[in-house]
Design a protein around this motif. Structure first.
Motif: not given
Length: 295
Positions: A84-91, A163-169
């Motif tokens: 979750d730390g990487a997800k928080l940084i990306v978002c 990248l738009y197919t990935h949930p984070l992007f």
């Protein structure tokens, strides 16, 4: 789960644990090193547990609390995807810093890949030194390889501009796009299967708004005709030929002629095409007969 285990431990400590048992709050603090109560099977020490059941139950709940706390810290503050730390940084980069999805993907890859390699190296080192007596190195190696695999998937999507197919992007492709149709900037639905273009500085292209183009002012060098006189008369004749009714003059005769013309135009609009065609043919026959008689 930490709160549930802490509540169970607090109830167990208040009812069954000896007086030497520390407060359950001590085990929530990471790296606190809170001591465990002693074990006395003879029953002479009131500050100790008198059975294996109570001692093991207490130790199990303490380990559960400490394990959940450490997992929380590792999951939130360790920037290695899919933690979750990487997800928080990306978002945060995309939503609060205005970075593009491509920039956030590069940050995720450049932070997750070295940490995953470090995990794998430390796991192999621990397996070599421990001689296979623990499963923790195998778990660390599994996490490292999983993070490498996820980072490679994101890298591949970035190279394919998907990248738009990935949930984070999902912000990598906007729902609309700007199109210059010759008369200005118009917005259309974005039907492309590619990511939006990235401008310099990691800013998404959709944030770039078209500016006003500065044009040089040039004096008029053509030939024109002033309004009035013959020009006004010509415009009035053209308006009458197109069926437009001019303003009625002040005289009574002019007003009657104007009303008659308006009524004729109104009646012509109500006629069908067949009726208009028959009237046109009748007028042409009448004009032909008049010319024949005049000759």
């Amino acid at each position: 789960m930490t709160g549930i285990w802490w509540a169970i431990l607090a109830c167990f400590t208040a009812v069954l644990a000896p007086a030497s048992a520390v407060s359950a709050w001590r085990f929530i603090v990471p790296f606190s090193g809170a001591p465990m109560p002693c074990l006395d099977l003879s029953g002479h020490a009131p500050q100790c547990f008198h059975s294996y059941t109570g001692y093991l139950t207490y130790g199990f709940m303490v380990q559960a609390i400490q394990l959940n706390v450490m997992l929380f810290l590792f999951n939130v503050f360790f920037p290695m995807y899919p933690m979750d730390g990487a997800k928080l940084i990306v978002c945060s980069l995309q939503l609060f810093c205005g970075a593009s999805a491509q920039c956030a993907a590069r940050v995720l890859i450049y932070t997750s890949t070295p940490l995953a390699i470090l995990f794998i190296a430390m796991a192999f080192k621990s397996m070599h030194s421990a001689g296979g007596s623990s499963v923790q190195p195998e778990l660390s190696a599994y996490m490292g390889f999983m993070c490498l695999s996820e980072s490679y998937k994101i890298y591949k999507l970035m190279k394919e501009e998907r990248l738009y197919t990935h949930p984070l992007f999902e912000l990598a492709r906007s729902s609309t796009r700007e199109v210059d149709d010759g008369t200005g900037i118009a917005r259309r639905l974005n039907l492309s299967n590619r990511d939006d273009e990235e401008t310099g500085g990691g800013v998404p292209a959709r944030a770039r708004m078209p500016g006003v183009t500065a044009m040089e002012l040039k004096p008029f060098s053509g030939s024109g005709q002033a309004l009035g006189g013959q020009a006004t008369a010509g415009m009035s004749a053209a308006g009458q030929s197109l069926g437009s009714a001019p303003n009625p003059p002040g005289g009574g005769g002019g007003r009657s002629a104007w009303l008659t013309r308006v009524e004729a135009d109104s009646s012509n609009r109500q006629k069908t095409v067949r009726q208009l065609e028959e009237e046109r043919l009748a007028q042409r026959d009448a004009e032909r007969q008049r010319l024949t008689q005049g000759a």
